[in-house]
Motif scaffolding. Sequence first.
Motif, mmCIF file in Angstrom:
data_model
loop_
_atom_site.group_PDB
_atom_site.id
_atom_site.type_symbol
_atom_site.label_atom_id
_atom_site.label_comp_id
_atom_site.label_asym_id
_atom_site.label_seq_id
_atom_site.Cartn_x
_atom_site.Cartn_y
_atom_site.Cartn_z
ATOM 1 N N LEU A 47 52.080 157.704 -36.301
ATOM 2 C CA LEU A 47 51.516 157.607 -34.961
ATOM 3 C C LEU A 47 51.708 156.206 -34.411
ATOM 4 O O LEU A 47 51.671 155.231 -35.169
ATOM 5 C CB LEU A 47 50.017 157.923 -35.003
ATOM 6 N N PRO A 48 51.891 156.062 -33.106
ATOM 7 C CA PRO A 48 52.017 154.718 -32.542
ATOM 8 C C PRO A 48 50.735 153.935 -32.780
ATOM 9 O O PRO A 48 49.641 154.448 -32.595
ATOM 10 C CB PRO A 48 52.235 154.954 -31.047
ATOM 11 N N GLN A 49 50.885 152.723 -33.231
ATOM 12 C CA GLN A 49 49.740 151.859 -33.490
ATOM 13 C C GLN A 49 49.314 151.188 -32.191
ATOM 14 O O GLN A 49 50.128 150.859 -31.357
ATOM 15 C CB GLN A 49 50.113 150.780 -34.526
ATOM 16 N N SER A 50 48.028 151.001 -32.043
ATOM 17 C CA SER A 50 47.538 150.273 -30.885
ATOM 18 C C SER A 50 46.410 149.373 -31.343
ATOM 19 O O SER A 50 45.876 149.531 -32.435
ATOM 20 C CB SER A 50 47.057 151.230 -29.793
ATOM 21 N N SER A 51 46.076 148.438 -30.505
ATOM 22 C CA SER A 51 44.998 147.518 -30.831
ATOM 23 C C SER A 51 44.173 147.279 -29.589
ATOM 24 O O SER A 51 44.575 147.631 -28.484
ATOM 25 C CB SER A 51 45.569 146.191 -31.339
ATOM 26 N N GLU A 52 43.043 146.666 -29.788
ATOM 27 C CA GLU A 52 42.189 146.358 -28.639
ATOM 28 C C GLU A 52 42.798 145.283 -27.755
ATOM 29 O O GLU A 52 42.345 145.079 -26.637
ATOM 30 C CB GLU A 52 40.820 145.931 -29.128
ATOM 31 N N PHE A 53 43.838 144.607 -28.211
ATOM 32 C CA PHE A 53 44.463 143.553 -27.430
ATOM 33 C C PHE A 53 45.686 144.039 -26.661
ATOM 34 O O PHE A 53 46.447 143.245 -26.127
ATOM 35 C CB PHE A 53 44.785 142.351 -28.315
ATOM 36 N N ASP A 54 45.896 145.362 -26.609
ATOM 37 C CA ASP A 54 46.945 145.913 -25.754
ATOM 38 C C ASP A 54 46.665 145.558 -24.293
ATOM 39 O O ASP A 54 47.571 145.381 -23.502
ATOM 40 C CB ASP A 54 47.025 147.434 -25.895
ATOM 41 N N ASP A 55 45.392 145.464 -23.954
ATOM 42 C CA ASP A 55 44.959 145.102 -22.605
ATOM 43 C C ASP A 55 44.694 143.595 -22.586
ATOM 44 O O ASP A 55 43.846 143.105 -23.323
ATOM 45 C CB ASP A 55 43.684 145.878 -22.267
ATOM 46 N N LYS A 56 45.419 142.859 -21.746
ATOM 47 C CA LYS A 56 45.287 141.400 -21.755
ATOM 48 C C LYS A 56 43.908 140.919 -21.321
ATOM 49 O O LYS A 56 43.497 139.823 -21.672
ATOM 50 C CB LYS A 56 46.390 140.727 -20.951
ATOM 51 N N ALA A 57 43.158 141.739 -20.589
ATOM 52 C CA ALA A 57 41.808 141.341 -20.156
ATOM 53 C C ALA A 57 40.910 141.082 -21.353
ATOM 54 O O ALA A 57 40.063 140.184 -21.323
ATOM 55 C CB ALA A 57 41.200 142.413 -19.255
ATOM 56 N N THR A 58 41.094 141.834 -22.428
ATOM 57 C CA THR A 58 40.302 141.630 -23.636
ATOM 58 C C THR A 58 40.603 140.267 -24.242
ATOM 59 O O THR A 58 39.691 139.513 -24.580
ATOM 60 C CB THR A 58 40.593 142.747 -24.660
ATOM 61 N N LEU A 59 41.885 139.921 -24.348
ATOM 62 C CA LEU A 59 42.258 138.622 -24.914
ATOM 63 C C LEU A 59 41.831 137.488 -23.980
ATOM 64 O O LEU A 59 41.401 136.427 -24.439
ATOM 65 C CB LEU A 59 43.760 138.575 -25.189
ATOM 66 N N GLU A 60 41.916 137.705 -22.678
ATOM 67 C CA GLU A 60 41.465 136.682 -21.729
ATOM 68 C C GLU A 60 39.967 136.421 -21.885
ATOM 69 O O GLU A 60 39.523 135.280 -21.765
ATOM 70 C CB GLU A 60 41.777 137.112 -20.299
ATOM 71 N N ASP A 61 39.189 137.448 -22.189
ATOM 72 C CA ASP A 61 37.757 137.274 -22.434
ATOM 73 C C ASP A 61 37.536 136.390 -23.657
ATOM 74 O O ASP A 61 36.659 135.529 -23.667
ATOM 75 C CB ASP A 61 37.082 138.636 -22.626
ATOM 76 N N VAL A 62 38.346 136.574 -24.671
ATOM 77 C CA VAL A 62 38.202 135.796 -25.905
ATOM 78 C C VAL A 62 38.572 134.336 -25.680
ATOM 79 O O VAL A 62 37.840 133.434 -26.075
ATOM 80 C CB VAL A 62 39.064 136.396 -27.038
ATOM 81 N N ILE A 63 39.712 134.082 -25.028
ATOM 82 C CA ILE A 63 40.175 132.695 -24.879
ATOM 83 C C ILE A 63 39.620 132.009 -23.634
ATOM 84 O O ILE A 63 39.837 130.823 -23.440
ATOM 85 C CB ILE A 63 41.712 132.583 -24.925
ATOM 86 N N GLU A 64 38.907 132.772 -22.813
ATOM 87 C CA GLU A 64 38.229 132.246 -21.628
ATOM 88 C C GLU A 64 39.165 131.594 -20.615
ATOM 89 O O GLU A 64 38.874 130.553 -20.049
ATOM 90 C CB GLU A 64 37.125 131.268 -22.029
ATOM 91 N N MET A 65 40.314 132.224 -20.408
ATOM 92 C CA MET A 65 41.251 131.775 -19.374
ATOM 93 C C MET A 65 42.298 132.854 -19.127
ATOM 94 O O MET A 65 42.538 133.683 -19.995
ATOM 95 C CB MET A 65 41.907 130.439 -19.730
ATOM 96 N N PRO A 66 42.903 132.861 -17.940
ATOM 97 C CA PRO A 66 43.941 133.854 -17.657
ATOM 98 C C PRO A 66 45.188 133.629 -18.510
ATOM 99 O O PRO A 66 45.527 132.493 -18.842
ATOM 100 C CB PRO A 66 44.267 133.642 -16.180
ATOM 101 N N LEU A 67 45.829 134.715 -18.850
ATOM 102 C CA LEU A 67 47.068 134.680 -19.627
ATOM 103 C C LEU A 67 48.207 135.256 -18.821
ATOM 104 O O LEU A 67 47.983 136.116 -17.952
ATOM 105 C CB LEU A 67 46.925 135.563 -20.870
#
Length: 148
Positions: free
Chosen positions: A23-43
């Motif tokens: 099956l295709p693997q996915s992660s919670e970081f497929d959506d950049k908004a999640t990673l932007e929340d973590v690093i606290e800046m736009p990517l």
Amino acid sequence: MKRKTIIACCIGVVGLYIGCSLLPQSSEFDDKATLEDVIEMPLPNYKVKRYIADPIIDCHGDFSDKIYIEFDSIPSQAFINRVNHKVDADKEKEEKRWLKHDEHRYTFQACYGDGGRTPKCRKGQHDWFITLEFLDNSKEGIIEYGYW
């Protein structure tokens, strides 16, 4: 009869394992908004190119997954300037989240679980880490995250 049942169960488990691994693997970081929340800046926009799940998850559920990403383009100078500003701001801090390793390589790193800020995407989940590594002259990057 017992032997046939055991063999059938083993074949079923192996089939399920093989089927799930295809099956295709996915992660919670497929959506950049999640990673932007973590690093606290736009990517910059990015696509997940490859997801590698940790093959060894210990009895506590600890794991470390890797995600290879590709930005739509080489990071802009405006983005790199924001990152350099974060690197400079972190120089005075005990916990350095943004690091510049050489002329082109940057890393964001964070460990959560010691009572500090927990990003919205991780509410109620503690004791996890994340790193984002990229070059300012490349479209490629690596996200590594997991629980400890």
